[in-house]
Design a protein around this motif. Structure first.
Motif, PDB file in Angstrom:
ATOM      1  N   TRP A  94      -4.610  -3.035  -8.187  1.00 41.14           N
ATOM      2  CA  TRP A  94      -3.842  -1.947  -8.815  1.00 41.14           C
ATOM      3  C   TRP A  94      -4.537  -0.616  -8.586  1.00 41.14           C
ATOM      4  O   TRP A  94      -5.762  -0.561  -8.687  1.00 41.14           O
ATOM      5  CB  TRP A  94      -3.704  -2.211 -10.318  1.00 41.14           C
ATOM      6  N   PRO A  95      -3.874   0.445  -8.211  1.00 38.39           N
ATOM      7  CA  PRO A  95      -2.449   0.733  -8.245  1.00 38.39           C
ATOM      8  C   PRO A  95      -1.713   0.429  -6.938  1.00 38.39           C
ATOM      9  O   PRO A  95      -0.625   0.946  -6.702  1.00 38.39           O
ATOM     10  CB  PRO A  95      -2.424   2.228  -8.555  1.00 38.39           C
ATOM     11  N   LEU A  96      -2.307  -0.410  -6.110  1.00 43.80           N
ATOM     12  CA  LEU A  96      -1.598  -0.872  -4.915  1.00 43.80           C
ATOM     13  C   LEU A  96      -0.695  -2.035  -5.287  1.00 43.80           C
ATOM     14  O   LEU A  96      -0.974  -2.770  -6.226  1.00 43.80           O
ATOM     15  CB  LEU A  96      -2.592  -1.320  -3.834  1.00 43.80           C
ATOM     16  N   ARG A  97       0.367  -2.206  -4.529  1.00 35.87           N
ATOM     17  CA  ARG A  97       1.274  -3.330  -4.747  1.00 35.87           C
ATOM     18  C   ARG A  97       1.837  -3.778  -3.410  1.00 35.87           C
ATOM     19  O   ARG A  97       2.209  -2.958  -2.571  1.00 35.87           O
ATOM     20  CB  ARG A  97       2.416  -2.929  -5.659  1.00 35.87           C
ATOM     21  N   LEU A  98       1.893  -5.078  -3.230  1.00 36.83           N
ATOM     22  CA  LEU A  98       2.571  -5.660  -2.072  1.00 36.83           C
ATOM     23  C   LEU A  98       4.056  -5.728  -2.395  1.00 36.83           C
ATOM     24  O   LEU A  98       4.456  -6.219  -3.460  1.00 36.83           O
ATOM     25  CB  LEU A  98       2.028  -7.057  -1.794  1.00 36.83           C
ATOM     26  N   MET A  99       4.870  -5.211  -1.475  1.00 35.07           N
ATOM     27  CA  MET A  99       6.318  -5.177  -1.685  1.00 35.07           C
ATOM     28  C   MET A  99       7.011  -5.554  -0.381  1.00 35.07           C
ATOM     29  O   MET A  99       6.383  -5.631   0.672  1.00 35.07           O
ATOM     30  CB  MET A  99       6.758  -3.769  -2.110  1.00 35.07           C
ATOM     31  N   HIS A 100       8.310  -5.774  -0.474  1.00 34.87           N
ATOM     32  CA  HIS A 100       9.122  -5.968   0.723  1.00 34.87           C
ATOM     33  C   HIS A 100      10.362  -5.098   0.595  1.00 34.87           C
ATOM     34  O   HIS A 100      10.836  -4.826  -0.504  1.00 34.87           O
ATOM     35  CB  HIS A 100       9.494  -7.439   0.939  1.00 34.87           C
ATOM     36  N   ASP A 101      10.850  -4.638   1.744  1.00 37.39           N
ATOM     37  CA  ASP A 101      12.085  -3.864   1.699  1.00 37.39           C
ATOM     38  C   ASP A 101      13.259  -4.772   2.025  1.00 37.39           C
ATOM     39  O   ASP A 101      13.100  -5.985   2.157  1.00 37.39           O
ATOM     40  CB  ASP A 101      12.018  -2.616   2.583  1.00 37.39           C
ATOM     41  N   ALA A 102      14.444  -4.197   2.145  1.00 36.46           N
ATOM     42  CA  ALA A 102      15.664  -4.988   2.312  1.00 36.46           C
ATOM     43  C   ALA A 102      15.640  -5.876   3.553  1.00 36.46           C
ATOM     44  O   ALA A 102      16.226  -6.954   3.550  1.00 36.46           O
ATOM     45  CB  ALA A 102      16.875  -4.059   2.354  1.00 36.46           C
ATOM     46  N   ASP A 103      14.969  -5.445   4.619  1.00 40.28           N
ATOM     47  CA  ASP A 103      14.929  -6.279   5.822  1.00 40.28           C
ATOM     48  C   ASP A 103      13.766  -7.271   5.810  1.00 40.28           C
ATOM     49  O   ASP A 103      13.538  -7.983   6.777  1.00 40.28           O
ATOM     50  CB  ASP A 103      14.908  -5.425   7.092  1.00 40.28           C
ATOM     51  N   GLY A 104      13.025  -7.319   4.708  1.00 36.57           N
ATOM     52  CA  GLY A 104      11.935  -8.275   4.578  1.00 36.57           C
ATOM     53  C   GLY A 104      10.592  -7.782   5.072  1.00 36.57           C
ATOM     54  O   GLY A 104       9.604  -8.513   5.014  1.00 36.57           O
ATOM     55  N   SER A 105      10.517  -6.557   5.559  1.00 34.63           N
ATOM     56  CA  SER A 105       9.236  -6.023   6.025  1.00 34.63           C
ATOM     57  C   SER A 105       8.247  -5.950   4.871  1.00 34.63           C
ATOM     58  O   SER A 105       8.598  -5.560   3.757  1.00 34.63           O
ATOM     59  CB  SER A 105       9.418  -4.620   6.599  1.00 34.63           C
TER      60      SER A 105
END
Length: 169
Positions: A94-105
């Protein structure tokens, strides 16, 4: 993991990352199997996210979506009661977060509203996240897909898997 960047005092007094409204309880950390074992050994109450990931149970007392519950591992005067090496991975980054966007990237986002994130810390954090820390983040994402959150506009994008380099959002 980020203690060389953040003041322990600033983190211990802020507690932004350790309190949750009932409506944001989905943001509790998804626990890697080793963290589950460590927390069970300490008799920490665990729960399940809707996606099946193990997480820390929060002590809510009502159905009010605005009710706030502190992480049961938080001491309001000293910060997290766990030794740094035993904290869940998501808490340590934290404050980093692993995320994905709509295309899965795969994305690495940074929550700029973190009060400990001064401009100097932010620059160093971005350099660390896209440099030395990046292999650990990618391995964690591979090993713990339930910990990858949907894209959240409150986070600016530090790194995007398609370009393999830092991206400004």
């Amino acid at each position: 993991m980020l203690t060389h960047l953040f003041s322990p005092d600033a983190c211990a007094h802020c507690r932004l990352c350790c309190n949750f409204h009932r409506r944001t309880a989905w943001e509790t950390p998804a626990l890697e199997p080793e963290a589950v074992d460590r927390l069970r050994a300490r008799n920490v109450p665990l729960a399940k996210h809707a996606n099946g990931a193990d997480t820390i149970a929060l002590p809510f007392h009502s159905d009010d979506p605005e009710e706030v519950a502190l992480c049961p591992l938080l001491d309001t005067t000293r910060g997290c009661t766990l030794p740094r090496e035993e904290r869940p991975f998501e808490c340590r980054i934290w404050p980093l977060r692993l995320m994905h966007d709509a295309d899965g990237s795969l994305l690495i986002g940074c929550y700029d509203a973190c009060p400990a994130l001064t401009p100097d810390v932010q620059e160093n954090l971005h350099d660390f996240a896209t440099g030395d820390l990046l292999p650990r983040l990618l391995q964690f994402a591979k090993d713990n897909p339930a910990a990858i959150r949907p894209l959240d506009p409150a986070y600016h994008i530090v790194w995007r898997s398609l370009s393999k380099s830092p991206v400004s959002a």
